[in-house]
Design an enzyme around this catalytic site. Sequence first.
Site, PDB file in Angstrom:
ATOM      1  N   HIS A  12      27.516  -5.691 -25.724  1.00  0.00           N
ATOM      2  CA  HIS A  12      27.842  -6.906 -26.024  1.00  0.00           C
ATOM      3  C   HIS A  12      26.613  -7.254 -27.317  1.00  0.00           C
ATOM      4  CE1 HIS A  12      31.208  -7.752 -24.179  1.00  0.00           C
ATOM      5  NE2 HIS A  12      30.728  -8.471 -23.521  1.00  0.00           N
TER       6      HIS A  12
ATOM      7  N   CYS B 273      28.871 -11.784 -18.108  1.00  0.00           N
ATOM      8  CA  CYS B 273      28.294 -10.528 -18.360  1.00  0.00           C
ATOM      9  C   CYS B 273      27.220 -10.712 -20.300  1.00  0.00           C
ATOM     10  CB  CYS B 273      29.471  -9.237 -19.437  1.00  0.00           C
ATOM     11  SG  CYS B 273      30.715  -9.952 -20.243  1.00  0.00           S
TER      12      CYS B 273
HETATM   13  P1  NAP Z   1      40.616  -5.052 -15.316  1.00  0.00           P
HETATM   14  O1  NAP Z   1      40.839  -3.819 -16.121  1.00  0.00           O
HETATM   15  O2  NAP Z   1      42.627  -5.908 -15.965  1.00  0.00           O
HETATM   16  O3  NAP Z   1      41.002  -4.596 -13.379  1.00  0.00           O
HETATM   17  C1  NAP Z   1      41.566  -6.112 -12.983  1.00  0.00           C
HETATM   18  C2  NAP Z   1      41.459  -4.810 -11.550  1.00  0.00           C
HETATM   19  O4  NAP Z   1      42.220  -6.136 -10.247  1.00  0.00           O
HETATM   20  C3  NAP Z   1      42.582  -4.283 -11.672  1.00  0.00           C
HETATM   21  O5  NAP Z   1      42.346  -2.886 -10.129  1.00  0.00           O
HETATM   22  C4  NAP Z   1      43.718  -4.414 -10.761  1.00  0.00           C
HETATM   23  O6  NAP Z   1      44.492  -3.797  -9.840  1.00  0.00           O
HETATM   24  C5  NAP Z   1      43.076  -5.929  -9.548  1.00  0.00           C
HETATM   25  N1  NAP Z   1      43.845  -6.983  -9.951  1.00  0.00           N
HETATM   26  C6  NAP Z   1      44.664  -7.865 -11.204  1.00  0.00           C
HETATM   27  N2  NAP Z   1      45.719  -8.934 -10.345  1.00  0.00           N
HETATM   28  C7  NAP Z   1      45.422  -8.464  -8.587  1.00  0.00           C
HETATM   29  C8  NAP Z   1      45.776  -9.029  -7.424  1.00  0.00           C
HETATM   30  N3  NAP Z   1      47.169  -9.820  -7.599  1.00  0.00           N
HETATM   31  N4  NAP Z   1      46.040  -8.803  -6.812  1.00  0.00           N
HETATM   32  C9  NAP Z   1      45.085  -7.319  -6.578  1.00  0.00           C
HETATM   33  N5  NAP Z   1      44.260  -7.401  -7.120  1.00  0.00           N
HETATM   34  C10 NAP Z   1      44.834  -7.043  -8.533  1.00  0.00           C
HETATM   35  O7  NAP Z   1      40.087  -6.057 -15.583  1.00  0.00           O
HETATM   36  P2  NAP Z   1      37.595  -5.939 -15.320  1.00  0.00           P
HETATM   37  O8  NAP Z   1      38.094  -6.041 -17.056  1.00  0.00           O
HETATM   38  O9  NAP Z   1      37.606  -5.314 -14.892  1.00  0.00           O
HETATM   39  O10 NAP Z   1      37.851  -7.659 -14.427  1.00  0.00           O
HETATM   40  C11 NAP Z   1      37.256  -7.284 -13.393  1.00  0.00           C
HETATM   41  C12 NAP Z   1      36.426  -8.974 -12.970  1.00  0.00           C
HETATM   42  O11 NAP Z   1      35.576  -8.940 -13.576  1.00  0.00           O
HETATM   43  C13 NAP Z   1      36.698 -10.169 -13.132  1.00  0.00           C
HETATM   44  O12 NAP Z   1      37.023 -11.260 -13.093  1.00  0.00           O
HETATM   45  C14 NAP Z   1      35.906 -10.512 -15.104  1.00  0.00           C
HETATM   46  O13 NAP Z   1      35.781 -11.816 -15.758  1.00  0.00           O
HETATM   47  C15 NAP Z   1      34.676  -9.428 -13.972  1.00  0.00           C
HETATM   48  N6  NAP Z   1      33.975  -9.533 -15.152  1.00  0.00           N
HETATM   49  C16 NAP Z   1      33.838  -8.449 -16.587  1.00  0.00           C
HETATM   50  C17 NAP Z   1      33.116  -7.481 -17.326  1.00  0.00           C
HETATM   51  C18 NAP Z   1      33.993  -6.856 -18.099  1.00  0.00           C
HETATM   52  O14 NAP Z   1      32.925  -6.426 -18.483  1.00  0.00           O
HETATM   53  N7  NAP Z   1      35.421  -6.059 -18.371  1.00  0.00           N
HETATM   54  C19 NAP Z   1      32.145  -8.374 -16.993  1.00  0.00           C
HETATM   55  C20 NAP Z   1      31.667  -8.896 -16.650  1.00  0.00           C
HETATM   56  C21 NAP Z   1      32.433  -9.741 -15.048  1.00  0.00           C
HETATM   57  P3  NAP Z   1      46.221  -3.043 -10.582  1.00  0.00           P
HETATM   58  O15 NAP Z   1      45.115  -2.052 -11.236  1.00  0.00           O
HETATM   59  O16 NAP Z   1      46.827  -2.808  -9.135  1.00  0.00           O
HETATM   60  O17 NAP Z   1      46.873  -3.914 -11.582  1.00  0.00           O
END
Ligand code: NAP
Length: 349
Positions: A241, A148
């Site tokens: 950010h 990001c």
């Molecule tokens: P998050 O809020 O922790 O959400 C994670 C998601 O993945 C939830 O839907 C969770 O499902 C699922 N999950 C976790 N472990 C799993 C497993 N073992 N099997 C299947 N599903 C699983 O994370 P996030 O911030 O949305 O980030 C998601 C991705 O985007 C990451 O790779 C992160 O680095 C990337 N990213 C994030 C941002 C940001 O601003 N947040 C920006 C760019 C990129 P449950 O709810 O069922 O546990």
Amino acid sequence: MNRIPVGILGATGTVGQRFVQLLDDHPWFQVTALAASDRSVGQRYADACHWLLPTPIPDAARDLVVQPIEPGLECRVVFSALPSGVAGPVEERFARAGHAVCSNAAAHRMDADVPLLIPEVNPDHTALIGEQRRRRGWQGLVVTSANCSTTQLALALKPLHDAFGLRRLSVVTMQAASGAGYPGVPALDLLDNLVPYIGGEEEKVEQEPLKLLGTLEGDRVASAAFVVSAQCNRVPVRDGHTECVSIEFARQPGADEVIAALEGFRGPAEAADLPGSPAHPIVVRREPDRPQPVRDRDAGRGMSVVVGRVRPCPVLHTRFVLLGHNTVRGAAGGSIHNAELLVAQGWVA
Ligand code: NAP
């Protein structure tokens, strides 16, 4: 046009929710499948998800039953918002099964045959998909969005690299809490505080811009030749950010030339007409106290990068402050934009 069925992996998370919100009423895509972990599988989306956004859960998603992250989902495009440690093999299975995977996760970003993509910056890098399919025997494909902080930085750097040639730059980030996912950093670690460390982030911000601004040479991308020094901090801001950037160029420009290059940037014509393209990918503010997360993160529906405080740097050549919405341009909005580019280029029919 019949809308293209799309699925979201990690649909219950911070980025997954933003996908669900942004895809509601999308002109080209229709959400038909939502998937997450065993914790959520089998539940209605509205029950499985701790909804964090200020708009209501879209009606079309509310009653969808959350499915496992396995191929077989009813969709052609798959948006991946899975943790990086989970995403790699899952995304490969979907690509092998014929899906076009647009990923937010870091797992495949630096793979030589996987485009790391921003439509206004390097739409020609989708040519790597041909090599990817040959090498891996996939019917589908994987493209990735950058980290990001990198996405908004690379957008601002693109016109400057083209006009003046980047040699080296220093970037200090102040990254929002939502960038850590949900529940993310505990409140007692972040309120009234700042955490001067985000695991793996500085390496990503130092490496990914070189691929994004690299040159397509046959079936590979030759990295750009500038050097990035990154220092990344987590701050108690909800979304958006902010980054303080100082740059040395091959040819030192005046601040007015830098502003003109940033403001005049539109990206290639093929990116300009996509549904997610903002009229101005980069917005320059002249006020001495902008950009600010609360006031500027929604510029261009969260898809514009806002730059301010453009001025000479006494150490390098030029310095400025930039801001981007981390879960829109920096995550879900950026990935949807990539999928739109794939449709426009004929990779997804
Ligand atoms: P998050 O809020 O922790 O959400 C994670 C998601 O993945 C939830 O839907 C969770 O499902 C699922 N999950 C976790 N472990 C799993 C497993 N073992 N099997 C299947 N599903 C699983 O994370 P996030 O911030 O949305 O980030 C998601 C991705 O985007 C990451 O790779 C992160 O680095 C990337 N990213 C994030 C941002 C940001 O601003 N947040 C920006 C760019 C990129 P449950 O709810 O069922 O546990």
